[in-house]
Design a protein around this motif. Sequence first.
Motif, short mmCIF file in Angstrom:
data_model
loop_
_atom_site.label_atom_id
_atom_site.label_comp_id
_atom_site.label_asym_id
_atom_site.label_seq_id
_atom_site.Cartn_x
_atom_site.Cartn_y
_atom_site.Cartn_z
N ARG A 727 105.90 47.19 84.40
CA ARG A 727 104.73 46.42 84.14
C ARG A 727 104.80 45.12 84.90
O ARG A 727 104.67 45.33 86.40
CB ARG A 727 105.00 46.10 82.57
CG ARG A 727 104.79 47.38 81.77
CD ARG A 727 104.89 46.75 80.18
NE ARG A 727 103.75 45.80 79.85
CZ ARG A 727 102.74 45.79 79.64
NH1 ARG A 727 101.84 46.74 79.59
NH2 ARG A 727 102.09 44.70 79.19
N THR A 804 91.43 44.40 78.03
CA THR A 804 91.70 44.09 76.79
C THR A 804 90.83 43.22 75.89
O THR A 804 91.06 42.97 74.90
CB THR A 804 93.30 43.46 76.61
OG1 THR A 804 93.33 42.21 77.53
CG2 THR A 804 94.52 44.44 76.83
N PRO A 812 96.64 39.31 79.02
CA PRO A 812 98.08 39.59 78.65
C PRO A 812 98.90 38.42 79.32
O PRO A 812 98.35 37.95 80.54
CB PRO A 812 98.59 40.88 79.25
CG PRO A 812 97.34 41.30 80.41
CD PRO A 812 96.11 40.66 79.92
N SER A 855 110.92 42.82 76.81
CA SER A 855 109.90 43.31 76.87
C SER A 855 109.44 44.39 77.39
O SER A 855 108.57 45.34 76.98
CB SER A 855 109.17 42.26 78.13
OG SER A 855 107.61 42.33 78.49
N ASN A 856 110.20 44.98 78.55
CA ASN A 856 110.13 46.37 78.92
C ASN A 856 110.26 47.46 77.97
O ASN A 856 109.56 48.41 77.86
CB ASN A 856 111.23 46.62 80.18
CG ASN A 856 110.78 46.01 81.32
OD1 ASN A 856 109.62 45.27 81.45
ND2 ASN A 856 111.73 45.95 82.38
N TYR A 858 109.79 46.94 74.59
CA TYR A 858 108.67 46.71 73.73
C TYR A 858 107.66 47.78 74.23
O TYR A 858 107.10 48.29 73.43
CB TYR A 858 108.44 45.46 73.58
CG TYR A 858 107.28 45.09 72.84
CD1 TYR A 858 107.09 44.79 71.15
CD2 TYR A 858 105.95 44.88 73.41
CE1 TYR A 858 106.12 44.61 70.66
CE2 TYR A 858 104.85 44.53 72.69
CZ TYR A 858 104.83 44.33 71.16
OH TYR A 858 103.78 44.09 70.42
N HIS A 859 107.18 47.47 75.39
CA HIS A 859 106.16 48.11 75.97
C HIS A 859 106.14 49.61 76.35
O HIS A 859 105.25 50.50 76.00
CB HIS A 859 105.54 47.28 77.06
CG HIS A 859 104.64 45.98 76.96
ND1 HIS A 859 103.88 46.04 76.23
CD2 HIS A 859 105.21 44.84 77.20
CE1 HIS A 859 103.45 44.54 76.04
NE2 HIS A 859 104.31 43.99 76.73
N ASN A 860 107.40 50.02 76.67
CA ASN A 860 107.71 51.65 77.02
C ASN A 860 108.09 52.28 75.82
O ASN A 860 107.66 53.57 75.85
CB ASN A 860 108.78 51.62 77.92
CG ASN A 860 108.50 51.27 79.49
OD1 ASN A 860 108.08 52.12 80.31
ND2 ASN A 860 108.83 50.03 79.80
N PRO A 862 106.92 51.98 72.09
CA PRO A 862 106.51 51.34 70.87
C PRO A 862 106.93 51.55 69.66
O PRO A 862 106.57 51.11 68.59
CB PRO A 862 104.88 51.83 71.16
CG PRO A 862 104.76 52.73 72.01
CD PRO A 862 105.97 52.91 72.85
N ASP A 887 103.88 38.72 77.04
CA ASP A 887 102.73 39.73 76.32
C ASP A 887 103.46 40.59 75.23
O ASP A 887 103.47 41.80 75.20
CB ASP A 887 102.25 40.57 77.31
CG ASP A 887 100.99 41.18 77.07
OD1 ASP A 887 100.41 40.85 75.80
OD2 ASP A 887 100.64 42.38 77.41
N ILE A 888 103.85 39.70 74.18
CA ILE A 888 104.48 40.61 73.03
C ILE A 888 103.77 39.98 71.69
O ILE A 888 103.61 38.99 71.80
CB ILE A 888 105.97 40.43 72.71
CG1 ILE A 888 106.61 41.09 73.96
CG2 ILE A 888 106.44 40.83 71.59
CD1 ILE A 888 108.01 40.82 74.06
N ASP A 889 103.11 40.88 71.09
CA ASP A 889 102.31 40.56 69.88
C ASP A 889 103.39 39.77 68.86
O ASP A 889 104.32 40.21 68.29
CB ASP A 889 101.68 41.88 69.10
CG ASP A 889 100.53 41.36 68.29
OD1 ASP A 889 100.81 40.32 67.63
OD2 ASP A 889 99.63 42.32 68.06
#
Length: 1440
Positions: A727, A804, A812, A855-856, A858-860, A862, A887-889
């Motif tokens: 990312r 988005t 993001p 972060s990685n 979290y996104h890779n 879910p 970019d984490i909700d």
Amino acid sequence: MKEMEVDNRGKPADTEDGAAASSTILHARPTIADLHGENHFAQVARKNWLGSAKAPRVRPEVLKKDLWDELERAEFAYPSLLVVENLQLLERYLWPGFTEDASNYHHLLLALMVNVKRRENLPSWEHFESRPTEFSAFFRRILSMTVDAAQPTKIRTQLLSFVIGAFQSLDSGLVRKECAPLVSISIWQNLHSEALREHLFEKNTMLRKAWRAASKRFDAGDEALRARLRFERSWLHTLVQDFINRLYDSQTREETRDNLAYSERFLELLADLQSQLPTRRYVNAFLRDLNLLAAIRLSPMYTDESNGLLRDLFDLLSHFAYFPIEDRTGRQLSKLEYDQEHYAALAKLQRIGYSAFPEKLQLLALANYGSIGTRGELEGHLRSLTDDELVQLCSQFGLRTEYPKSTFLVRDRAFYTEALVSVVEYRPTFKEIIREMPIFPTEKILYEPTFLRNESYDGSRPLAIPKLNLQYLTMGDFLWRSFILNRCESFYGIRKDMEDVVKRVQPRGVGVNTKFGGFSRMSIPISKPAIVDVAPSRVGEKHPAYVRVEVIVDVSRLQYPVRREWESLKPDDVVFLLALEGYDDVPMHNGGSENNAGEELGLKTLRCAEVVQVLDDKGKPLRDQAQSEDARPRQRRLLLNLDAKQYKEDMDRVAQGRLDIYEHINLIVRRRGRENNFRPILESIRRLTLSDIPAPSWLQDVFLGYGDPSSASYKRLPNRLKSIDFRDTFLDWQHLIESFPGKSIEPHESAESSFGPPYIVDFPAAAPEAAPARPSKKRRRDQVEVAQPVHESLHVSTYKPPNTGPYPADAPKLNAVRFTPAQVDAITSGTQPGLTVVVGPPGTGKTDVATQIISNIYHNFPDQRTLLVAHSNQALNQLFQKIVALDIDERHLLRLGHGEEDLETEASYSKHGRVESFLERGSYYLAEVDRLARNFGAPGAHGASCETADYFNLVYVKPAWAQYWESAQDPDSTVEQIVEEFPFKQYFADAPQPLFPPNASREEVLDIARGCYRHVEKTFAELEDIRPFEILRNPRDKANYLLVKEARIIAMTSTHAAMRRQEIASLGFHYDNVIMEEAAQITEIENFIPLALQNPKDGELPLQRVVLVGDHLQNSPVIQNLAFRQYANLEQSLFLRLVRLNVPTIMLDQQGRARPSIASLYKWRYSRLDNLPVVESQQEFQVANAGFAHEYQFVDVPDYKGKGEMEPTPHFIQNLGEAEYAAALFMYMRLLGYPASKISILTTYAGQRALIRDVLTHRCKSNRLFGMPRIVATVDKYQGEQNDYIILSLVRTRSIGYLRDVRRLTVALSRARLGLYILGRRSVFESCFELKPAFDILLTKPDKLTLVTGEMYGSTPRGVSQALEDGQTAVMEGVEHLGQYVYEMTKAKVEALKAGNGKLPVGEGDGKMILDDDVDRIEEVLVPEEEVDDGPEEPEEVPV
């Protein structure tokens, strides 16, 4: 274990003051006078080695006459040994001049110096690494002296300490090579029979192979090799036989004393050998064959009850000897397997007994196992045998009955009975013992001799407590040791706090006449507690379910802050009920009294209770009432639950006619919250110990310290990822190429030669590792195999990130850090499954790396959840704030624990804060649903709830979008039609316009439309997540649902995890990854508990990743007690142990915090640490510090008013001269315009911190021209922090103190970015060997503060290396000179302020208006001869 605060009462937890306080017998540390004065050893050192630049020749007469004889005359007193060690005897004289034919005195002095270094926690074996051959010769000579009967017992005791230290340092290849043969299978040559060896071989075929290999090596060797092998296999046997003789044969009182000290050390050695699998594997069977435990138990030395330490060490050895484990494989036996082994031994005894003596042992043969498993029953059956028959039975059972004729072992009936019974009797397992150990202390437990012995530890004798070392037998063994040590440390803290309270309240009188002459804010006198309810016992228990009492406390005389502390007691907080008595006419004893120390203070009884509720005087709960500072309530009622088990024991004693202790309780005591979390933590460790919880299967062996250290890294795991979506990790193509040096980057076939992020990197599949070829035995030892470099290529592809939405908030948040190759390596490893250990020197971006890993993941992944753990709230909050910026909700973030209050973010991330946030977000999104309804013209209250919103989505939104998207994808549709038919035009009317740019292509228009729908989809997805919070009504249920189901990144401190482990696991909480920040500052058990916050699945913990980030070369965990810190090694972190075990680590190798010149002060500690380009190119690093000639400087501060360091109260070390100097230097910087927020003042002792605060408060606080610096803190508390300018006070002027631990110096020197000014005594620090690399650099600059005139902060163009002109500098000769200089500057500033109508000149201060009364106050405060008291006395606590 505890997150301890340092207070001003002289009980610092994070400095040497606390270490000193932990021992009542401490050695005098070598002073400057000892090292530089007329001391005999100092003169010898100056004459023979300190004055020589090259390695001096060792002269035998110096060794014997000047060193050995003098030490022997002092009876090898530790202060004398410390002096010669501080004089660098080993480094500068003994080892450089060592040869293989050196004298015994040379060898002995070397061994003594190694012992001192290990006792002082200093590097020891590293000094020998450059000459391994000589070290081997030295080690062999020491081993031969340990079995040399001609050596005095005291010397052999010292040599045993040396050997113990060696066996605790098996991580050193140099030491391991010498120690391993001493405990190899060849020691089984000493077993009493071939049959026993064959029986052992039958258990494991590998044993027979190892035996044959050892025998073959012996047979093939020459005479020299055979002699060496004979010595190795007989060394331990000789020592054990000698040990047995000492137990039984001591003639004189002096001989008995020396033999006792030797025997204690030898038991320590045996316990150490038994407690690690590599040394235990063959030693355990060897010791059992000698019937050693029976021999010890029957010895005169053991039966003498005054030898309590020896008896306790015997119990510790017995624990390890009978530990339920397979010695060869290391597998822990289950309870069933343990019982079956016991039954097999009994069955064997029954068979042999009935076969040999059918008439006499018939009852034994027919009895059931339960009836003959106890010692008493077995001894009763054996009484029917004659002495010869008993020996015959032992022989047939397989026990040794023959011993050397020279032994003093008494081989009588009692011995053979004990030998046989000890093999077959039933012993409770460590789990059964630990289950019954009380977690709540009583006065008897606190003052047990074992506990008091730990307190008085000074290193001269061992302790009967387990050690944390490189390896553990099993997970159960690790947890047992952790429980024992943490229980001891907790009880030590409790005892200290109780004694402090007793001293303060000053009890007078006896019984009901007891009065209190003093006051403590931590205690309140009470009447006896009223027992209000004793609940019936639960099924299977004998004690009541609970015992509830009510205690009435008088709060009418308490100040409001103190009263609030009592009223703020929470449910489950532990309080202490004491019965105190005073002795008006009986003098206090220092020793020799029959009473224990607690009774001499007046502490008769101590019982623990847990708070149920705090009530007002009318019985109403206080938590529901608003509190007023003006109100003066008279009473508060505390509902408490007593320790029910202890209550049952107390009542049983009352039934026997004893005193009811609850009638005499007259004081209730509380402790500070952070110190008083011992119960939940000990309960968590005990539950884990009893549960057989494993580590993840891929981590288990590495955690225990066995097998291949690299087996848990991702490169060795079968589930390693073949590709990773990085990312926003890489900023551009060039960054990607730079991040993988030595590897070729190949774009995907469909891509161009280079392209922008995001990047997906495909990693080549791991080739199956072939079994390494067996090396030829003829290969020379010094032959080195050179690994051929493997060329690796990485395939890189990309994708277009999805649109988005049209709003700026939809975009993001992207990473902006240009990670270095080492950081990328750490991020890659952390994103992959397995164990990642990241070593982060100061300023190398540890937190940024951890954040990107999170972060990685979290996104890779879910569906995975990640647990973040740190030692302190401060570190956790720093990490959390960086996560929030990515970019984490935020709905997936959760922060547990009270530290969330200090989180500098707009939203609240605590459980209840997250619930409220969910509900607030729900209201926002429901309003968005109403807007969507207006867009469609749909009547009805669609935004009334999440349920109606979901119905609206199904009926209106999804069908409209499906119809539109089908039409838009029709090849015949035009761009205009797509734009015209867009169903959400009205809804997105408030988005940046135009929504669809006029010249947009068809693909761009479709992408924008899809992005808009993603925005709408997110609205309904969030509402779906919020829906359970509408349904759940109980706030606790909402919070638990958030933890268990919703949050994907959960953060907490290690202490919170330990306290809440059972509660969190019982909720069904699960997670896949653990990331620990500050891992080197967390104790091992606190490292482990976060791995076990969930219940095992299919017999193991379902963890996929464990990432440890820290720096073992900075501070270790804080442990109060010297015995637990130094002897038991409780300060060891899992991080440090993994580094010692040679587990692969990734070291971040570029620092971006400090000027390169400042970084050079600590760079030598790290094998490869360089500077980021930013610290050389940015303007702030290139410009000199205004008003200073140097960017860093060590300032030699002389005595001030005839005084150096002081100790106004015990263990509260201060230095008024350095405090005044630090304050004056801060004021000087403020006068030049330095912002106060950019200056921190650090010191190495809590006492000095208090003094500096006092001086600054007196001189600066009420004066806006100066104000206060950002912080005044101890070095330990400031780890992990930084500031532009640091003023550091080292305090000590007599001896170096705990700063000799180079880890603390590393922390101290690495906090500054732009300026570091160190205040200390040059003569103390410049001669210290461990600190020499740093002080060699520091002392290249003058040791008197050099100031530059005519410069102001922010307007100085002078370069940092620019030469100064003559007359431009001012050298400060001392404290008074600097004070006068600042005074003159201040007078000039005041005149300027008056002339300028109170306005600060441009560029000075903070640009605020200074009022007339401020100007007057400046003149009042700054008087040249102003004095500050020599330091605050320990404050007395007094009531209103």
